[in-house]
Design a protein around this motif. Sequence first.
Motif, PDB file in Angstrom:
ATOM      1  N   ALA A 120       0.823  -1.213   0.000  1.00 10.67           N
ATOM      2  CA  ALA A 120       0.000   0.000   0.000  1.00 10.67           C
ATOM      3  C   ALA A 120       0.854   1.258   0.000  1.00 10.67           C
ATOM      4  CB  ALA A 120      -0.924  -0.002   1.220  1.00 10.67           C
ATOM      5  N   ARG A 124       0.217   3.073  -3.399  1.00 11.61           N
ATOM      6  CA  ARG A 124      -0.743   4.146  -3.108  1.00 11.61           C
ATOM      7  C   ARG A 124      -2.013   3.962  -3.937  1.00 11.61           C
ATOM      8  NH1 ARG A 124       1.598   8.311  -0.338  1.00 11.61           N
ATOM      9  NH2 ARG A 124      -0.589   8.722   0.249  1.00 11.61           N
ATOM     10  N   ASP A 128      -3.983   1.532  -1.694  1.00  7.93           N
ATOM     11  CA  ASP A 128      -3.822   2.166  -0.392  1.00  7.93           C
ATOM     12  C   ASP A 128      -5.175   2.418   0.273  1.00  7.93           C
ATOM     13  OD1 ASP A 128      -2.696   3.368   1.793  1.00  7.93           O
ATOM     14  OD2 ASP A 128      -2.402   5.299   0.814  1.00  7.93           O
ATOM     15  N   ARG A 200       2.627   0.857   6.611  1.00 13.26           N
ATOM     16  CA  ARG A 200       2.270   1.742   5.499  1.00 13.26           C
ATOM     17  C   ARG A 200       2.740   3.159   5.757  1.00 13.26           C
ATOM     18  NH1 ARG A 200      -1.229   5.672   5.556  1.00 13.26           N
ATOM     19  NH2 ARG A 200      -2.064   6.495   3.588  1.00 13.26           N
TER      20      ARG A 200
END
Length: 313
Positions: A120, A124, A128, A200
């Motif tokens: 993630a 993105r 994400d 993340r």
Amino acid sequence: MLTFIIRRIAAGAVLLLVISLLSYLLLSIPHNDVGRQLLGQSAAQSAVDAKNTSLGLDRPVLAQYTDWLSHAVRGDFGASWFTSEDVTQAVAGRLPVTLSLMLGVTLVTAVASFLLGTWAGVRRGAVDRFLQIAAVAGYALPGFLVTLVLVLVFAVNLNWFPAIGYTALGDSPTGWLSTITLPVLALSVSSVAGVSQQVRGAVIDVLRQDYVRTLRARGLSARSIVFRHVLRNASAPALSLLGMQFVGLLGGAVLVEQIFGLPGIGSMTVAYTTRGDIPVIMALVMLTVIGVVLINLAVDILIGWLNPKARVA
């Protein structure tokens, strides 16, 4: 590194001593008439007093604690007040069950969290956003609901795993794996949700650093940058949280062990705490603290290896 490890071990020993003293004092505050509980309400007071004296409960609390500590450091936690069972043997018989759960959850959480969090943080976009929604849902769902859904789907409907019971690893490795799979998954959902979000965030922060841009300008591949540089610097916060998750797992293990019928430390803690059986409770407290100390020591050593600056802390 050796000095760093020695400092952590010394701090863990002090923590063990402090926790043991505080636990013994707190357990002694209620002043339950143990002799009366053992002999019954109809027993003569003289017999009750004699029973309390034989257990050493007529002495000052600090004297009781000193006597307990002198035996505990030799691995002798005495016998249960209510069952007369040797405490060390009773705990040792249940330890492999809970240890299987803890190690399984820690392994699943570490692997899944670093894979999902890194994916993630690097990709993105939609990936994400999906992970964040899934993490919030996994963290918000009650543990008992996740456990019941897993049992209904995979044990009752699909019959892939047994709903209750435990098979020792020495008796059947495949049977052991099948009996701990659903409990491990039930405990891992919220842990993966929390740790993956930490990974993340750390990965995104590291990717914004100037040295990462420099590495890209030098022509290093994205895979090399992520696995050789980004993860090394982003791992420390996630590893710290992973160590803290281990402590939280002990509370969740109580519910999971009862639902799946596992004869582990969690269910034992509930049973003996309601009785006020101090020898057993103290052994369980010490076992828990030792586990926390060892996990934190392993995390500190790993962080110190990944980031030498952390060794001076």
